[in-house]
Each structure stands twice: as structure tokens, then as C-alpha cells.
Design an enzyme around this catalytic site. Structure first.
Site, PDB file in Angstrom:
ATOM      1  N   HIS A 306       1.142  -8.387   4.737  1.00  0.00           N
ATOM      2  CA  HIS A 306       1.339  -9.873   4.527  1.00  0.00           C
ATOM      3  C   HIS A 306       0.663 -10.352   5.865  1.00  0.00           C
ATOM      4  CE1 HIS A 306       2.962 -13.957   4.771  1.00  0.00           C
ATOM      5  NE2 HIS A 306       3.250 -13.969   3.408  1.00  0.00           N
ATOM      6  N   ASP A 363       6.174 -10.796  -3.331  1.00  0.00           N
ATOM      7  CA  ASP A 363       5.589 -10.367  -4.819  1.00  0.00           C
ATOM      8  C   ASP A 363       5.687  -8.953  -5.299  1.00  0.00           C
ATOM      9  OD1 ASP A 363       4.818 -12.999  -5.156  1.00  0.00           O
ATOM     10  OD2 ASP A 363       2.896 -12.593  -3.889  1.00  0.00           O
TER      11      ASP A 363
HETATM   12  N1  ACO Z   1      -2.588  -1.428   1.085  1.00  0.00           N
HETATM   13  C1  ACO Z   1      -3.406  -0.642   2.031  1.00  0.00           C
HETATM   14  N2  ACO Z   1      -3.724  -1.054   3.201  1.00  0.00           N
HETATM   15  C2  ACO Z   1      -3.682  -2.596   3.712  1.00  0.00           C
HETATM   16  C3  ACO Z   1      -3.031  -3.192   2.878  1.00  0.00           C
HETATM   17  C4  ACO Z   1      -2.342  -2.637   1.495  1.00  0.00           C
HETATM   18  N3  ACO Z   1      -1.641  -3.669   0.809  1.00  0.00           N
HETATM   19  N4  ACO Z   1      -2.909  -4.575   3.397  1.00  0.00           N
HETATM   20  C5  ACO Z   1      -3.431  -4.313   4.433  1.00  0.00           C
HETATM   21  N5  ACO Z   1      -3.863  -3.281   4.735  1.00  0.00           N
HETATM   22  C6  ACO Z   1      -4.797  -2.527   5.771  1.00  0.00           C
HETATM   23  C7  ACO Z   1      -6.105  -3.125   5.788  1.00  0.00           C
HETATM   24  O1  ACO Z   1      -7.063  -2.019   5.277  1.00  0.00           O
HETATM   25  C8  ACO Z   1      -6.258  -2.891   7.508  1.00  0.00           C
HETATM   26  O2  ACO Z   1      -6.497  -1.881   7.892  1.00  0.00           O
HETATM   27  P1  ACO Z   1      -7.548  -1.702   8.987  1.00  0.00           P
HETATM   28  O3  ACO Z   1      -6.901  -2.381  10.149  1.00  0.00           O
HETATM   29  O4  ACO Z   1      -7.527  -0.031   9.286  1.00  0.00           O
HETATM   30  O5  ACO Z   1      -8.955  -2.255   8.576  1.00  0.00           O
HETATM   31  C9  ACO Z   1      -5.056  -3.522   7.857  1.00  0.00           C
HETATM   32  O6  ACO Z   1      -4.001  -3.067   6.842  1.00  0.00           O
HETATM   33  C10 ACO Z   1      -4.795  -5.125   8.180  1.00  0.00           C
HETATM   34  O7  ACO Z   1      -5.080  -5.555   6.808  1.00  0.00           O
HETATM   35  P2  ACO Z   1      -5.851  -6.867   6.623  1.00  0.00           P
HETATM   36  O8  ACO Z   1      -6.522  -7.065   5.379  1.00  0.00           O
HETATM   37  O9  ACO Z   1      -6.491  -7.316   8.013  1.00  0.00           O
HETATM   38  O10 ACO Z   1      -4.578  -7.991   7.031  1.00  0.00           O
HETATM   39  P3  ACO Z   1      -4.557  -9.504   6.503  1.00  0.00           P
HETATM   40  O11 ACO Z   1      -3.360 -10.177   7.088  1.00  0.00           O
HETATM   41  O12 ACO Z   1      -6.029 -10.268   6.449  1.00  0.00           O
HETATM   42  O13 ACO Z   1      -4.083  -9.446   4.867  1.00  0.00           O
HETATM   43  C11 ACO Z   1      -3.085  -9.346   3.207  1.00  0.00           C
HETATM   44  C12 ACO Z   1      -2.962  -9.568   4.520  1.00  0.00           C
HETATM   45  C13 ACO Z   1      -4.090 -10.068   2.204  1.00  0.00           C
HETATM   46  C14 ACO Z   1      -1.764  -9.772   2.327  1.00  0.00           C
HETATM   47  C15 ACO Z   1      -3.327  -7.822   2.843  1.00  0.00           C
HETATM   48  O14 ACO Z   1      -1.916  -6.993   3.420  1.00  0.00           O
HETATM   49  C16 ACO Z   1      -3.232  -7.211   1.378  1.00  0.00           C
HETATM   50  O15 ACO Z   1      -4.225  -7.398   0.748  1.00  0.00           O
HETATM   51  N6  ACO Z   1      -2.098  -7.020   0.693  1.00  0.00           N
HETATM   52  C17 ACO Z   1      -2.086  -6.739  -0.787  1.00  0.00           C
HETATM   53  C18 ACO Z   1      -2.038  -8.154  -1.550  1.00  0.00           C
HETATM   54  C19 ACO Z   1      -0.757  -8.660  -1.553  1.00  0.00           C
HETATM   55  O16 ACO Z   1       0.212  -8.307  -1.872  1.00  0.00           O
HETATM   56  N7  ACO Z   1      -0.893 -10.214  -1.299  1.00  0.00           N
HETATM   57  C20 ACO Z   1       0.393 -10.931  -1.255  1.00  0.00           C
HETATM   58  C21 ACO Z   1       0.741 -11.449   0.058  1.00  0.00           C
HETATM   59  S1  ACO Z   1       2.027 -12.484   0.070  1.00  0.00           S
HETATM   60  C22 ACO Z   1       1.719 -13.916  -0.642  1.00  0.00           C
HETATM   61  O17 ACO Z   1       0.797 -14.258  -0.552  1.00  0.00           O
HETATM   62  C23 ACO Z   1       2.767 -14.696  -1.407  1.00  0.00           C
END
Ligand code: ACO
Length: 428
Positions: A306, A363
Site C-alpha cells: 500500500h 482488497d
Molecule cells: N508484490 C511484490 N512487490 C511489491 C508489491 C507487491 N504487491 N508492492 C510493492 N512491491 C515492491 C516494489 O517492487 C518496490 O520494490 P523496489 O523498491 O525493490 O523497487 C517496493 O515494493 C515499493 O513499491 P512501490 O511500487 O514503489 O510502492 P507504491 O507505494 O508506489 O505502490 C501499490 C503501492 C501500488 C499498492 C503496490 O504495493 C502494488 O502494486 N500492490 C499490488 C496492487 C494492490 O494490491 N493495490 C491495492 C492497493 S489498496 C487500494 O488501492 C484500495
């Protein structure tokens, strides 16, 4: 503690005031930054940027805390109803009994949706994604209610809000009924909000209708948990669109579109699709965990991580309990759900997820519950939208009441410098 921040640039010192908060992040007021220094800030994805001062929702991502108008989500989910929460978000206070009765009556008197809306609905193929249908129908409400909302009139605002709160659940239920090819149900004003929504979704003309109170209660809780989440992507969209003085229904329709994305509300659908894929692939969880961890693979564990929560999502804690109750009561055994539980276990004990502070979000579980209730996967994000509606409206109202200017970010241009036009025959 200093109440200003000093910036040193090109041999000069500049001072910017600190904006105080009641709790949580304080900010730097950089309103004069560009005029004084010629600089702007760059914060792609707005990871450090406060877009507004808000009184609606507070969340602390490190501690995993979420408050609606100051009330912790755990207390609200346990003691309140979604109708009360709608009132709380919009009006700022929990309603008295009289206020709640009046609010419910105001919603109910608006619950009839124009028959002409059905023509728009029925012009969609059954294959249409319900979020696209919902966004269109929400926007179409403008055509059926063309009088612009006078934001200076409390009465106008209240009428527009209760109209939308009344008609939106009908539109959500209708998108579901279209998907399943079922006749459309109308609102029943004798029922309270969750029972009414339940019957609009599930009542069939050919069968006696039995109400499962546990399911109604679960739906009400899920709606409460999704009701607001401060400046998330869809809410920021609603505020941004509304900042151009675009009408309420069109602004909310834009919010529905933003919510549709799999990185946002669409994640609840993506979670189930991911679990199905893992199951069909033989259920090797470690393989999928490794894919999620690999830098060379775009796969992410949907429902994990998140932008703000770097600890357990407090909504996920509440929802997990709802999920357990539902499964125990309904005695459901579902291979996909088993995979979900195991996947959660494996991920939570993996150092990659621990180090990056990736926990299950709301979610991860909501999709599992909707599935247990027999709601088709493509409808999951519509259920989220129904919950988020009062939050979107409250945020739209706050933005207009604050008299916020049109939202118009700047950019750092990195394209071609000025050059002269090249005639088509001279291009190579
Ligand atoms: N699975 C694997 N790795 C992940 C995940 C994941 N679900 N989420 C983040 N990471 C990793 C990224 O690859 C990144 O790694 P790095 O630092 O080595 O490059 C690090 O964790 C940080 O991730 P970001 O994408 O920079 O974090 P951001 O805050 O931009 O994204 C997000 C948050 C979009 C929710 C992300 O965690 C994601 O894509 N999750 C899966 C989709 C999801 O469940 N979305 C629902 C969110 S809740 C809502 O909107 C109601």
C-alpha cells in the site's frame, strides 16, 4: 521545534512556514517558492506532497491507524452502520436519532431512477465491464438532473448529495443485473440501506426471497471499511475534476474510472484472478512468490502493499474477521480461498515482504468475501465504489467549501528544445 524551514539556493536564504496538523504529517508551505526562487518541486506520484488540508479522514500508515472524523475505524466498524457513516463523513458529526431518520428519509425519497436510464444501461453488451457501465451511468445522472449545484446553498448541496446516495446503489445493482441477464429490481423504501441494496442485487422474481442477515451485515461492514481513505487516487481525481467546478456527478464518474485500475480499487478483482491463475498453474506458491520478488518479472502479489500503510492495513484486520465469520457460517470450502490463506502465510514469513513492509491490504480479503457471497469477480470494484461514494462526496464538498483553486500541477520539461518546423518532404 522550528516553525519555518530554511532553503539555501544560489547564495540566498529563503524561509518557508510549517503548516501544523492536528496529528500526523506537518507540511511546508511552499506557495511562494516559485515566485521567490524560480524553482518548483518534483514529486512524481505525490509521495511527499500534501494536496490539501482536510478534516475528513486521518490515517497513519506506519502505525496502521485509520480514523473517520476522528473515530477509529475499528470502533466505527463494530458499532456503526453505513448510513451513519455516510452522514458522519458528509456532516462531520455522528447523527442524532432524529437527524439519522431525516437523512434516511431524504435518501429514500430520491431512490427512483429514471426509466430512460435503463435504455442507456441496456445499450451496453453483457460483456461490458461493470465499472465502465457504472461510470457512464453516474455521468448520465447529470443529463437527468441538469441543474448545476449551487455550492453556496446548503439545501442544493444536501439535495444533490442525497440524490446521488439514493440512485448510485440502484445503478450498482443494475450493472450487476445486466451482467447476469436478470430483470432489474427497484429500491424498496420500506427497507434500510443494506437490506434494500441486498434485495436489489439478489432478489429473483421466480423465487421466494430469503434474507441472510450475516451477508447483509457483512455487506454493511465492507461498505463502512471502504467509505473514505483520504487523498487516494480516486478521491484525488474527484477533487481535481471538481476543482474545475465540474459538476458533482461528472466528478464522481471520474472517480469511478480512477478506482477501476488494478493498482487501486481494481485490485480486489485482480486478487481473485491471480489466485485462479495460481490454482490453474498447479498451486506452487513459492514459484509465484519468487516471481513477485524477481526484478525481471512484472508480476506483483495483488492485494499486497500500500502506498501509505507500511504496517498491517487496519481495514484488513477487521475484514479478515468478517471473512472468517462468513466462511464458518456458510461452511464454504473453496480451493481458491485455501490458496489465499496459504499465500498470505508464505508471504508474511518471507523477508522480501517484511523488509519492504508489504502487508495484505483491504482488497486481499474483500475479493475473497465477495466471491463467497456469489458476486461475480468483475463486480468487486463496483462494491468498492458503492462504499467509497460518501467519501468522494464529502471530499468534493470540502474542496468546494474551502474555495480551493483549480488543481493545475506544473512540470519539469525534458523534451526537445525549441526547433523550427520541418516540411513533410524534408523529414527523414
Ligand atoms: N508484490 C511484490 N512487490 C511489491 C508489491 C507487491 N504487491 N508492492 C510493492 N512491491 C515492491 C516494489 O517492487 C518496490 O520494490 P523496489 O523498491 O525493490 O523497487 C517496493 O515494493 C515499493 O513499491 P512501490 O511500487 O514503489 O510502492 P507504491 O507505494 O508506489 O505502490 C501499490 C503501492 C501500488 C499498492 C503496490 O504495493 C502494488 O502494486 N500492490 C499490488 C496492487 C494492490 O494490491 N493495490 C491495492 C492497493 S489498496 C487500494 O488501492 C484500495
Amino acid at each position: 521545534m522550528s516553525d519555518t524551514v530554511k532553503l539555501s539556493y544560489n547564495g540566498k536564504e529563503y524561509e518557508y512556514p510549517i503548516i501544523e496538523s492536528v496529528i500526523g504529517d506537518r507540511g511546508i508551505n511552499i506557495a511562494k517558492l516559485r515566485d521567490e526562487t524560480g524553482l518548483i518541486t518534483l514529486d512524481t506520484g505525490f509521495k511527499n506532497t500534501g494536496a490539501t488540508k482536510s478534516k475528513i479522514t486521518y490515517l497513519d500508515g506506519d502505525l496502521g491507524q485509520l480514523y473517520y472524523r476522528g473515530y477509529p475505524i475499528e470502533q466505527i466498524a463494530e458499532k456503526s452502520t453505513f448510513t451513519e457513516v455516510m452522514y458522519l463523513l458528509l456532516e462531520g458529526e455522528l447523527p442524532t436519532r432524529e437527524q439519522l431518520t431525516q437523512f434516511e428519509a431524504d435518501i429514500k425519497k430520491n431512490s427512483l431512477v429514471s426509466e430512460e436510464m435503463k435504455q442507456i444501461l441496456k445499450s451496453f453488451p453483457r460483456s461490458a465491464h461493470p465499472m465502465g457501465v457504472l461510470s457512464t451511468l453516474t455521468n448520465a445522472l447529470t443529463a437527468f438532473n441538469p441543474h448545476a449545484v449551487n455550492v453556496k446553498s446548503e439545501r442544493d448541496l444536501h439535495n444533490a448529495f442525497t440524490l446521488l446516495l439514493a440512485k448510485f446503489p440502484v445503478l450498482c445493482a443494475w450493472t450487476y443485473r445486466l451482467k447476469l441477464g436478470l430483470p432489474l429490481n427497484y429500491s424498496n423504501n420500506r427497507l434500510d440501506y443494506p437490506h434494500n441494496f441486498y434485495q436489489m442485487m439478489f432478489r429473483k422474481p421466480t423465487e421466494d426471497f430469503e434474507v441472510d442477515e450475516l451477508v447483509v451485515d457483512a455487506i454493511d461492514k465492507l461498505l463502512i471499511l471502504h467509505a473514505d481513505h483520504e487523498q487516494n487516487c480516486s478521491t484525488s481525481t474527484v477533487r481535481m475534476v471538481g476543482s474545475a467546478h465540474t459538476g458533482l456527478f461528472a466528478s464522481i464518474s471520474a472517480g469511478v474510472s480512477a478506482l477501476w485500475g488494478p493498482l487501486h480499487g481494481g485490485a480486489n478483482q485482480a486478487v481473485i484472478e491471480m489466485l485462479e491463475t495460481i490454482k490453474d498453474d498447479g498451486g506452487d506458491l513459492q514459484k509465484w512468490i519468487n516471481k513477485a520478488k524477481s526484478k525481471n518479472d512484472n508480476f506483483r502479489l495483488m492485494g499486497f502493499g500500500h502506498r501509505v500503510y507500511r504496517n498491517f492495513d487496519p481495514r484488513a484486520r477487521v475484514i479478515k474477521k468478517v471473512a472468517d465469520d462468513i466462511f464458518n457460517k456458510l461452511g464454504i470450502h473453496d480451493e481458491t480461498l485455501e490458496i489465499a490463506k496459504k499465500l498470505e502465510e508464505v508471504a508474511l514469513s518471507d523477508s522480501y515482504f517484511a523488509e519492504k513492509k508489504l502487508y495484505p491490504n483491504v482488497d486481499f480479503y474483500s475479493g475473497i468475501i465477495y466471491r463467497a457471497l456469489g458476486i461475480p469477480t468483475e463486480m468487486f470494484t463496483v462494491m468498492f465504489a458503492l462504499g467509497r461514494l460518501p467519501g468522494w462526496i464529502a471530499q468534493w464538498k470540502e474542496m468546494r467549501m474551502n474555495g480551493e483553486p483549480i488543481n493545475r500541477p506544473r512540470q519539469i520539461y525534458v523534451g526537445s528544445p525549441k526547433r523550427d518546423y520541418v516540411e513533410i518532404d524534408k523529414r527523414n
